[in-house]
Scaffold this active site. Structure first.
Site, short mmCIF file in Angstrom:
data_model
loop_
_atom_site.label_atom_id
_atom_site.label_comp_id
_atom_site.label_asym_id
_atom_site.label_seq_id
_atom_site.Cartn_x
_atom_site.Cartn_y
_atom_site.Cartn_z
CG HIS A 33 -13.29 5.09 -3.59
ND1 HIS A 33 -12.76 3.80 -3.18
CD2 HIS A 33 -12.42 5.88 -4.66
CE1 HIS A 33 -11.78 3.68 -3.99
NE2 HIS A 33 -11.78 4.68 -4.99
NE ARG A 74 -8.01 -0.27 -4.13
CZ ARG A 74 -6.98 -0.52 -4.22
NH1 ARG A 74 -6.51 -1.34 -3.04
NH2 ARG A 74 -6.00 0.08 -5.13
CE LYS A 82 -8.43 -1.79 -7.76
NZ LYS A 82 -8.89 -0.42 -8.52
NE ARG A 95 -8.39 3.86 -2.51
CZ ARG A 95 -7.36 3.39 -2.45
NH1 ARG A 95 -6.78 3.10 -1.18
NH2 ARG A 95 -6.34 2.86 -3.31
CE1 TYR A 135 -7.16 10.93 -4.21
CE2 TYR A 135 -5.31 9.43 -5.09
CZ TYR A 135 -6.68 9.78 -4.41
OH TYR A 135 -7.41 8.59 -4.36
CG HIS A 154 -2.69 4.12 -6.17
ND1 HIS A 154 -2.80 5.23 -6.01
CD2 HIS A 154 -3.76 3.44 -5.99
CE1 HIS A 154 -3.94 5.68 -5.83
NE2 HIS A 154 -4.70 4.64 -5.89
#
Length: 320
Positions: free
Chosen positions: A264, A163, A192, A267, A299, A290
Site C-alpha cells: 500500500h 491495490r 472494490k 500505492r 493526498y 476511488h
C-alpha cells in the site's frame, strides 16, 4: 435461556444476518475481504445482543446499538477493544444491517439510524520519496525467473497504483504490453465492488512485465497446471498477497530503506508523486479506483505540507 438457539440450530438473528451478508455479496458485489470484515463485525454484534438477552430483531433498540458502539471501543463486551477506525467500520456494518432490515420490512424502524461511528483521527497516507522507490525497485536481483517476477510486480505496483489484491488477481489477458509506437501499455484492474478500470502502465513497468512474460513466467508456469494468473508463485500457482508483501519487504531491506513499507506504500507513493507532478486530483481518483474524490483529496494534504516546508525553507521572509 433467552438468545440461545437449540443445539445444532441457528438463532433467528444469525439467519437474518446471513441473509443480509448474502444480499451484500450477490446484489451489492461486496469484495471478499470487505465481506469477511462485515461477517466478523456482525458476529460480534450478535454475541453482544445475545449477552443482553436480545434474540429478536424487532426488539433491538437505539440504546442497544449505542451500547454496542461504546463496547467495541472499550472492550466491555469481553472482546478486544478496537481502534476508532476499526470501531467506525464495525458501526457502519451494523447501521447497514439495520437499514436493510427496515427496508425489507423485517423491522418497523431503524434503531441504528441516529447512532454514529466514533470519530477517527485523520491518518495521512504514507508515501516515500522517489529516490527511495527507485532504490527498492533496483534492489531486486533479476537473474532468475522469480527475480524477474519480483521486479515486474514492484514496478507494476508503483506504475499503476494498483491495490495488492488487484495485482495478484490479474490474469495474463488483463494486461496489454505494446511497443511504444502502439501507445502506452494498459491494464484492466478489477477493484472494490467488482468495478473495472483501465490504467496506463509506464514504460519501465511495461518493460519489466514483458521481460518477465518472456524470460520468467514460462519457467514458473512449467511447475504448475496452467494457471492463467499473471504473477505466479514458485509452484506455478497464483501469487498470494502475503508473498507479494514479502517480496517488497526483501527488496526494501536490500535497498537499505529502514522505514516501514508495504504494497500500500507504493500505492500511496504513486498517488502523491502524481499530484506533486501536477496531475489533476480527479484523474488520480480515476486511476486509483476511488468512488469519491473526497477519498483522493487526502493526498492533497500531503502535497500541501510539502509546499509549506519548501516555502518555509526557501523564502527569505517566510519565518520571523
Amino acid at each position: 435461556m433467552p438468545g440461545t438457539a437449540p443445539a445444532g440450530e441457528d438463532g433467528p438473528l444469525t439467519v437474518l444476518v446471513r441473509d443480509y451478508l448474502q444480499h451484500m455479496s450477490v446484489e451489492r458485489g461486496l469484495a471478499a475481504n470487505t465481506l469477511a470484515a462485515y461477517r466478523r463485525d456482525l458476529r460480534r454484534y450478535e454475541a453482544f445482543l445475545g449477552s443482553r438477552g436480545v434474540d429478536d430483531a424487532a426488539r433491538i433498540t437505539r440504546h442497544d446499538v449505542s451500547a454496542f458502539a461504546q463496547a467495541v471501543v472499550s472492550g466491555e463486551d469481553g472482546q478486544s477493544p478496537l481502534s476508532p477506525r476499526s470501531a467506525a467500520r464495525t458501526v457502519v456494518a451494523v447501521r447497514g444491517l439495520h437499514r436493510f432490515w427496515a427496508l425489507e420490512g423485517i423491522t418497523e424502524g431503524d434503531p441504528a439510524r441516529d447512532v454514529h461511528p466514533p470519530l477517527a483521527g485523520r491518518r495521512l497516507p504514507k508515501a516515500i520519496p522517489v529516490p527511495e522507490v527507485v532504490r527498492i525497485l533496483e534492489a531486486v536481483d533479476t537473474g532468475s525467473p522469480s527475480g524477474r517476477r519480483d521486479r515486474a510486480l514492484l514496478e507494476f505496483l508503483y506504475s499503476t497504483g494498483a491495490r495488492i489484491s488487484e495485482a495478484v488477481g490479474l490474469d495474463v489477458d488483463d494486461v496489454s504490453v505494446h511497443d511504444a509506437s502502439d501507445g502506452p501499455a494498459v491494464v484492466r484492474l478489477t477493484g472494490k465492488g467488482s468495478k473495472e478500470r483501465l490504467v496506463p502502465v509506464g514504460s519501465y513497468a511495461a518493460r519489466a512485465v514483458d521481460a518477465y512474460l518472456v524470460q520468467g513466467r514460462p519457467g514458473l508456469a512449467a511447475k504448475g497446471s496452467g494457471s492463467p494468473a499473471l504473477f505466479l508463485n514458485m509452484r506455478g500457482g497464483r501469487l498470494s498477497r502475503q508473498s507479494a508483501w514479502t517480496i517488497l519487504k526483501t527488496a526494501a531491506d536490500r535497498a537499505g530503506v529502514t522505514r516501514e513499507v508495504s504494497p500500500h506504500t507504493l500505492r500511496h507513493s504513486f498517488a502523491t508523486h502524481l499530484l506533486e507532478g501536477g496531475a489533476d486530483v480527479r484523474v488520480v481518483q480515476e486511476l486509483l479506483g476511488h468512488a469519491s474524490v473526497t477519498t483522493t483529496q487526502v493526498y492533497t494534504l500531503v502535497t500541501a505540507d510539502t509546499l509549506r516546508e519548501v516555502y518555509a525553507a526557501a523564502h527569505p521572509r517566510a519565518l520571523a
